[in-house]
Design a protein around this motif. Structure first.
Motif, PDB file in Angstrom:
ATOM      1  N   ALA A 120     -32.266  23.835 -27.909  1.00 55.77           N
ATOM      2  CA  ALA A 120     -31.787  23.183 -29.142  1.00 55.77           C
ATOM      3  C   ALA A 120     -32.967  22.689 -29.972  1.00 55.77           C
ATOM      4  CB  ALA A 120     -30.866  22.023 -28.793  1.00 55.77           C
ATOM      5  N   LYS A 121     -33.975  22.170 -29.302  1.00 58.54           N
ATOM      6  CA  LYS A 121     -35.156  21.660 -30.021  1.00 58.54           C
ATOM      7  C   LYS A 121     -35.830  22.789 -30.780  1.00 58.54           C
ATOM      8  CE  LYS A 121     -37.532  17.587 -29.705  1.00 58.54           C
ATOM      9  NZ  LYS A 121     -37.692  16.381 -29.027  1.00 58.54           N
ATOM     10  N   GLU A 122     -35.906  23.938 -30.114  1.00 55.08           N
ATOM     11  CA  GLU A 122     -36.518  25.103 -30.759  1.00 55.08           C
ATOM     12  C   GLU A 122     -35.743  25.515 -32.014  1.00 55.08           C
ATOM     13  OE1 GLU A 122     -37.312  28.846 -28.374  1.00 55.08           O
ATOM     14  OE2 GLU A 122     -38.528  27.296 -27.365  1.00 55.08           O
ATOM     15  N   ARG A 123     -34.407  25.459 -31.896  1.00 56.95           N
ATOM     16  CA  ARG A 123     -33.576  25.810 -33.052  1.00 56.95           C
ATOM     17  C   ARG A 123     -33.647  24.745 -34.139  1.00 56.95           C
ATOM     18  NH1 ARG A 123     -29.884  27.159 -29.096  1.00 56.95           N
ATOM     19  NH2 ARG A 123     -28.831  25.169 -29.354  1.00 56.95           N
ATOM     20  N   GLY A 124     -34.041  23.524 -33.748  1.00 53.74           N
ATOM     21  CA  GLY A 124     -34.220  22.463 -34.736  1.00 53.74           C
ATOM     22  C   GLY A 124     -32.981  21.631 -34.997  1.00 53.74           C
ATOM     23  N   HIS A 125     -31.875  21.886 -34.300  1.00 52.01           N
ATOM     24  CA  HIS A 125     -30.711  21.010 -34.455  1.00 52.01           C
ATOM     25  C   HIS A 125     -29.868  21.035 -33.180  1.00 52.01           C
ATOM     26  CE1 HIS A 125     -27.731  24.243 -34.904  1.00 52.01           C
ATOM     27  NE2 HIS A 125     -28.739  24.903 -35.438  1.00 52.01           N
ATOM     28  N   LEU A 126     -29.087  19.983 -32.993  1.00 50.71           N
ATOM     29  CA  LEU A 126     -28.263  19.897 -31.790  1.00 50.71           C
ATOM     30  C   LEU A 126     -26.827  19.563 -32.150  1.00 50.71           C
ATOM     31  CD1 LEU A 126     -28.691  19.375 -28.421  1.00 50.71           C
ATOM     32  CD2 LEU A 126     -27.887  17.176 -29.172  1.00 50.71           C
ATOM     33  N   GLU A 127     -25.924  20.465 -31.778  1.00 51.76           N
ATOM     34  CA  GLU A 127     -24.496  20.118 -31.832  1.00 51.76           C
ATOM     35  C   GLU A 127     -24.150  19.819 -30.382  1.00 51.76           C
ATOM     36  OE1 GLU A 127     -20.951  19.459 -31.391  1.00 51.76           O
ATOM     37  OE2 GLU A 127     -21.014  21.613 -30.953  1.00 51.76           O
ATOM     38  N   LEU A 128     -23.890  18.563 -30.124  1.00 55.19           N
ATOM     39  CA  LEU A 128     -23.853  18.076 -28.743  1.00 55.19           C
ATOM     40  C   LEU A 128     -22.919  18.874 -27.818  1.00 55.19           C
ATOM     41  CD1 LEU A 128     -25.025  15.556 -27.126  1.00 55.19           C
ATOM     42  CD2 LEU A 128     -22.663  14.807 -27.217  1.00 55.19           C
ATOM     43  N   VAL A 129     -21.720  19.182 -28.304  1.00 52.32           N
ATOM     44  CA  VAL A 129     -20.730  19.800 -27.417  1.00 52.32           C
ATOM     45  C   VAL A 129     -21.147  21.228 -27.058  1.00 52.32           C
ATOM     46  CG1 VAL A 129     -18.294  20.428 -27.149  1.00 52.32           C
ATOM     47  CG2 VAL A 129     -18.917  18.296 -28.304  1.00 52.32           C
ATOM     48  N   LEU A 372     -29.953   8.248 -30.804  1.00 49.60           N
ATOM     49  CA  LEU A 372     -28.980   9.297 -31.135  1.00 49.60           C
ATOM     50  C   LEU A 372     -28.095   8.838 -32.293  1.00 49.60           C
ATOM     51  CD1 LEU A 372     -27.956   9.833 -27.403  1.00 49.60           C
ATOM     52  CD2 LEU A 372     -29.626  11.175 -28.692  1.00 49.60           C
ATOM     53  N   ARG A 373     -28.030   9.676 -33.319  1.00 52.52           N
ATOM     54  CA  ARG A 373     -27.196   9.344 -34.490  1.00 52.52           C
ATOM     55  C   ARG A 373     -26.261  10.513 -34.788  1.00 52.52           C
ATOM     56  NH1 ARG A 373     -27.990   4.926 -33.924  1.00 52.52           N
ATOM     57  NH2 ARG A 373     -29.695   3.645 -34.662  1.00 52.52           N
ATOM     58  N   ALA A 374     -24.975  10.232 -34.934  1.00 55.25           N
ATOM     59  CA  ALA A 374     -24.013  11.298 -35.232  1.00 55.25           C
ATOM     60  C   ALA A 374     -24.059  11.637 -36.716  1.00 55.25           C
ATOM     61  CB  ALA A 374     -22.611  10.845 -34.839  1.00 55.25           C
ATOM     62  N   ALA A 375     -24.091  12.944 -37.014  1.00 57.81           N
ATOM     63  CA  ALA A 375     -24.004  13.369 -38.422  1.00 57.81           C
ATOM     64  C   ALA A 375     -22.541  13.268 -38.864  1.00 57.81           C
ATOM     65  CB  ALA A 375     -24.509  14.802 -38.553  1.00 57.81           C
ATOM     66  N   GLU A 376     -22.331  13.373 -40.164  1.00 53.54           N
ATOM     67  CA  GLU A 376     -20.954  13.414 -40.696  1.00 53.54           C
ATOM     68  C   GLU A 376     -20.189  14.552 -40.032  1.00 53.54           C
ATOM     69  OE1 GLU A 376     -19.362  11.801 -43.608  1.00 53.54           O
ATOM     70  OE2 GLU A 376     -20.848  10.356 -42.874  1.00 53.54           O
ATOM     71  N   GLY A 377     -18.872  14.421 -39.926  1.00 55.91           N
ATOM     72  CA  GLY A 377     -18.055  15.562 -39.479  1.00 55.91           C
ATOM     73  C   GLY A 377     -17.757  15.580 -37.996  1.00 55.91           C
ATOM     74  N   ALA A 393     -22.549  16.767 -34.273  1.00 52.57           N
ATOM     75  CA  ALA A 393     -23.932  17.193 -34.535  1.00 52.57           C
ATOM     76  C   ALA A 393     -24.791  15.943 -34.644  1.00 52.57           C
ATOM     77  CB  ALA A 393     -23.980  17.990 -35.833  1.00 52.57           C
ATOM     78  N   LEU A 394     -26.019  16.042 -34.149  1.00 50.77           N
ATOM     79  CA  LEU A 394     -26.912  14.891 -34.304  1.00 50.77           C
ATOM     80  C   LEU A 394     -27.511  14.912 -35.702  1.00 50.77           C
ATOM     81  CD1 LEU A 394     -28.913  14.437 -30.972  1.00 50.77           C
ATOM     82  CD2 LEU A 394     -26.778  13.365 -31.703  1.00 50.77           C
TER      83      LEU A 394
END
Ligand code: HEM
Length: 395
Positions: A120-129, A372-377, A393-394
């Motif tokens: 996920a770090k490599e992709r640059g974003h994390l959708e937790l589930v 950890l901060r949740a993005a909108e949505g 998503a973080l």
């Protein structure tokens, strides 16, 4: 909490997340035809008394609501069986699925978490589930059982077909039949898949849990084939959705209560407290069912024999008679006698695994992405008796 419900788009059916509830601790729900139990002491007593409150609730479903039991039945499953038979079965499966078997998984859980988070770090974003909370427990349970992790898309299809319904369960609404019918195919496929694995292990034992189940013996008795399959199925399904919900919910709690997140960031010995408090406040299995065997008084209510009850663990875990300031996520809550894993003879057999996965994954997640901060949505699972994040998503 009303603000949080709005902020995270929490559906109205998840009433326990919409602020303190008023009303009696036990009431009859004419819409579902069941008795609902919301209070902590009442839930506590019911779960501790399997003589009066049976787990075999399927027998109360009206004919036509469930498909032919030859095709699809939970009847032989450990969660539906009462003492004394339950004790025998539980002893046998526990002799294979021991605390040591679970504790030994810790390094592998940490390794998998890092692998998933590195990607996920490599992709640059994390959708937790999708990136962590779903794959981690599925891979762990598949490896433990000894079924190929590459089949995990299949497991997901089965689990989704069997669990993720948005209709409210009701004794009087035949709409449920259609949903049950849709579950027959995945049910049969899953049974056949696990039966083939069990047969294979009888012929060629390996170092895995299916082999341990096949070979388990207590007082000279072994598990019959169908029970090996039932239990493997329970673990595969339980190993799926539950820890997924736990991880997502915990991140949501930390996002919602930043002061508590700062505490756990600074003092990692609080990680287990974060997991317990998340289980209390966002109880993944919001309700369990029971059937009265005789007329009984619970709280102020007198309930006749042969009535279906929904014991709302999620509401009990927010009962102000038991928990001070119950709507607050508080890492200092000690003791924290929540009933998220149930209580009594059916107490969750996977609790040590869920706790271990939750603790290890949260610790590493905080290292990688904290705070950890949740993005909108944020999206929640719509199933009325479940509390779980479906998308987070973080930021
Ligand atoms: C039973 C919750 C994870 C396996 C239960 C029960 C609850 C529960 C409430 C009691 C049901 C009842 O009394 O009717 C949870 C939660 C989990 C979790 C909240 C995660 C956060 C797991 C995992 C596994 C598992 C990871 C296995 C891999 C089982 C089994 C039972 C059970 C086999 C039946 C025990 C019996 O009937 O004797 N769980 N569970 N659970 N759970 Fe879990």
């Amino acid at each position: 909490m009303t603000d949080l419900a709005t902020r995270y788009n929490i559906p109205g059916q998840h009433f326990w997340l919409h602020g303190p509830r008023s009303g009696p601790a036990v009431e009859f729900d004419a819409q579902t035809g069941m008795w609902s139990v919301y209070g902590y002491p009442e839930a506590h007593d019911i779960l501790g008394d399997p003589e009066t409150f049976s787990s075999n609730t399927l027998r109360l479903l009206p004919k036509g609501m469930v498909p032919d039991s030859e095709e699809f039945s939970m009847e032989g499953f450990i969660t539906q069986i009462d003492p004394p038979l339950h004790g025998k079965l539980r002893k046998l499966v526990s002799s294979a699925f021991t605390r040591k078997v679970v504790a030994d998984l810790e390094p592998r859980i940490a390794e998998l978490t890092r692998e998933l988070l590195d990607a996920a770090k490599e992709r640059g974003h994390l959708e937790l589930v999708t990136d962590l909370a779903y794959p981690l427990p599925v891979i762990v349970i598949a490896e433990l059982l000894g079924v190929p992790t590459s089949d995990r898309d299949l497991f997901k299809q089965w689990a989704d077909a069997l669990f993720q319904r948005d209709a409210k369960f009701s004794l009087s609404e035949p709409a449920e039949t259609q949903q049950m019918d849709a579950a027959i195919k995945p049910w049969k496929e899953m049974t056949a898949y696990l039966a083939a694995h069990a047969a294979e292990r009888r012929a060629h034992p390996r170092a895995d849990l299916i082999t341990r189940l096949v070979e388990a013996e207590v007082d000279g008795e072994r598990l019959p084939d169908d029970q090996v399959v039932n239990f493997a199925m329970t673990l595969l399904l339980a190993g799926h959705i539950t820890t997924t919900m736990l991880l997502g919910n915990t991140v949501l709690c930390l996002d919602a209560f930043p002061d508590q997140q700062a505490r756990v960031m600074a003092d990692r010995s609080l990680v287990p407290h974060a997991i317990e408090e998340s289980l209390r406040l966002f109880t993944p299995f919001a309700a369990v069912s029971r059937a009265t065997r005789r007329e009984v008084t619970v709280g102020e209510a007198t309930i006749p024999a042969d009535q279906m009850m929904l014991v709302w663990l999620a509401a009990a875990n927010r009962d102000p008679r038991q928990f001070a300031d119950p709507e607050t996520f508080d890492l200092g809550r000690d003791p924290n006698p929540h009933v998220a894993f149930g209580r009594g003879v059916h107490f969750c057999l996977g609790a040590p695994l869920a706790r271990l996965e939750g603790r290890v994954a949260l610790d590493i997640l905080l290292d990688y992405f904290g705070p950890l901060r949740a993005a909108e949505g944020v999206e929640m699972i719509p199933t009325p008796t479940m509390t779980g994040v479906r998308r987070l998503a973080l930021a």
